[in-house]
Write an enzyme that holds these catalytic residues in place. Sequence first.
Site, mmCIF file in Angstrom:
data_model
loop_
_atom_site.group_PDB
_atom_site.id
_atom_site.type_symbol
_atom_site.label_atom_id
_atom_site.label_comp_id
_atom_site.label_asym_id
_atom_site.label_seq_id
_atom_site.Cartn_x
_atom_site.Cartn_y
_atom_site.Cartn_z
ATOM 1 N N SER A 159 0.825 -1.204 0.000
ATOM 2 C CA SER A 159 0.000 0.000 0.000
ATOM 3 C C SER A 159 0.867 1.266 0.000
ATOM 4 C CB SER A 159 -0.975 -0.027 1.174
ATOM 5 O OG SER A 159 -2.121 0.745 0.874
ATOM 6 N N LYS A 168 -20.767 19.150 8.839
ATOM 7 C CA LYS A 168 -19.782 19.517 9.853
ATOM 8 C C LYS A 168 -19.502 18.378 10.823
ATOM 9 C CE LYS A 168 -16.912 22.281 11.755
ATOM 10 N NZ LYS A 168 -15.646 22.576 11.050
#
Length: 384
Positions: A189, A241
Site C-alpha cells: 500500500s 460539519k
Amino acid sequence: MENSSDIPEAIPVSPLPNSTPEPPPPPPPPPSGNTYKGFAWGCLVSAIFMFVAVVLGIGSCVSLGVIGIAAAKTNNLAEATDTANPNPTLTLLRPGDGNRKIAVIAVHGTIMFSSDSTSLFGEETGAAAQRICRELRAARLDDDVAAVILDMNTPGGEVVASDEIRSAVDALRASGKPVVTCMHTLGASGGYFIASGSDWIIANRLTMTGSVGVIMQSVEASRFMAMIGVQPLTYRSGNFKDMLSPMRPSTPEEDEYLNAMVKQDFREFCQVIANGRPEHFPTVEDVLNAPFADGRVVSGADALEMHLIDQLGDFDDAVAKARKLAHANDAPVYGYSLRRDWKSWLLSMAAQRTPIEVKGLDHVLPGTALQPGVRYYLLPQAAK
C-alpha cells in the site's frame, strides 16, 4: 526507751594509699588512608559533575543561539534544527573503496507523519515521514552520496505522510541520484506508493506487496448509546460539519461525498504508479484496469509477473543494483540516519509541545487502530 537500729551507720572509707588508679581510655586511632582517599574521590566526582553541568549549559546556550539564527532565516524550527545538525550518522553495512557511498534509509513500520514514540534522547522511531524526509533531503545535498537504497518493511500508512515521502524521493531522483527499493516482509500500500517512484524495485519472492488502494474507517454507535439512555446533542454550522460522527448514522449525501474522496485518492495512487513505471503502465487507465487494482495483496513472485516490481532478490542484490546505477562499483554502503545530538536533545527537552499534535497510528502490526476520518494507503490486514 528509744528504739535503736541493729545495723550501724555506714562510715565512708578512704581508698588505701597503695591502690592502683584506673588507666585512662586510649586515644582514638588516626584517620586511615582510605578515609582520605574516599574524601578525595568525592571531591573529584563533585568537581567533574559541576564541570559537565557548566559545559552542558554553555553548549545549550550556543546551540540555542545557532538554532535561533537559523530559525530567524527560515521561520521554521524543524529546518533550524536540521541546519544546526546536518551531519548524518553512518553505520558501515558493506565495505568498499572511494569517497562516494551508497546511503541506506530505513522505512520500517507503519508510515505516519510524525512518531508518537521516541527513544531516550528524543529520537523518532518507526516510519515517521518527518524523519525519512529529513534523511532523504540530507542524502540529496550530500555530494558524497552516489545512490540511495530504501530499506523497506512496512504495511503502508497515512496518505499524506506517504505522499510527502514520495515527493522527497522524486526530488532525490531529480538531482541525479538513483533510488533502489529493497522490500523485505512487507512493502504494501503506502510502502508501494513510495517504492513506485524508485528507479528499481527488488523484493523477496515471499514479500507481501501490492494492496493498491485507499481505506477510511469510522464507527457508528447510535444504537448502543440509545440502549444505555445517552442522547447526543450536536450544534453544527452545516450538514457535513459532524460527518463521521459515531453518534448517528451517516446520510446518503455523506456516503457519496466520502466515497468520492476515497476514489480520488485511489486514482492519484494509480497515477503515481503510471508516472513511476511508464514502461509497463503508460496511462493511469492501464493501472486502473490491472488485476491488482482491486486492492489485493500479492506475493513478490506474483508482483514480478504483474510488473509491480523489477527483480526478485535480497539486500545484496539491491546493493549491486545501486552501485551499477550510480556507476560506483565498489562504493561502501552505509546506514544513513539523522539522529539528534545532545544539543538537539536539550532543545527538544526545553521546547514546549504544540497544543495540537498530529498523532499517528497507535500500533504497528499486528492490529493497527485506524483513526476515524483519516485516509490510509494501508494493508487491510493491518487494521483492527
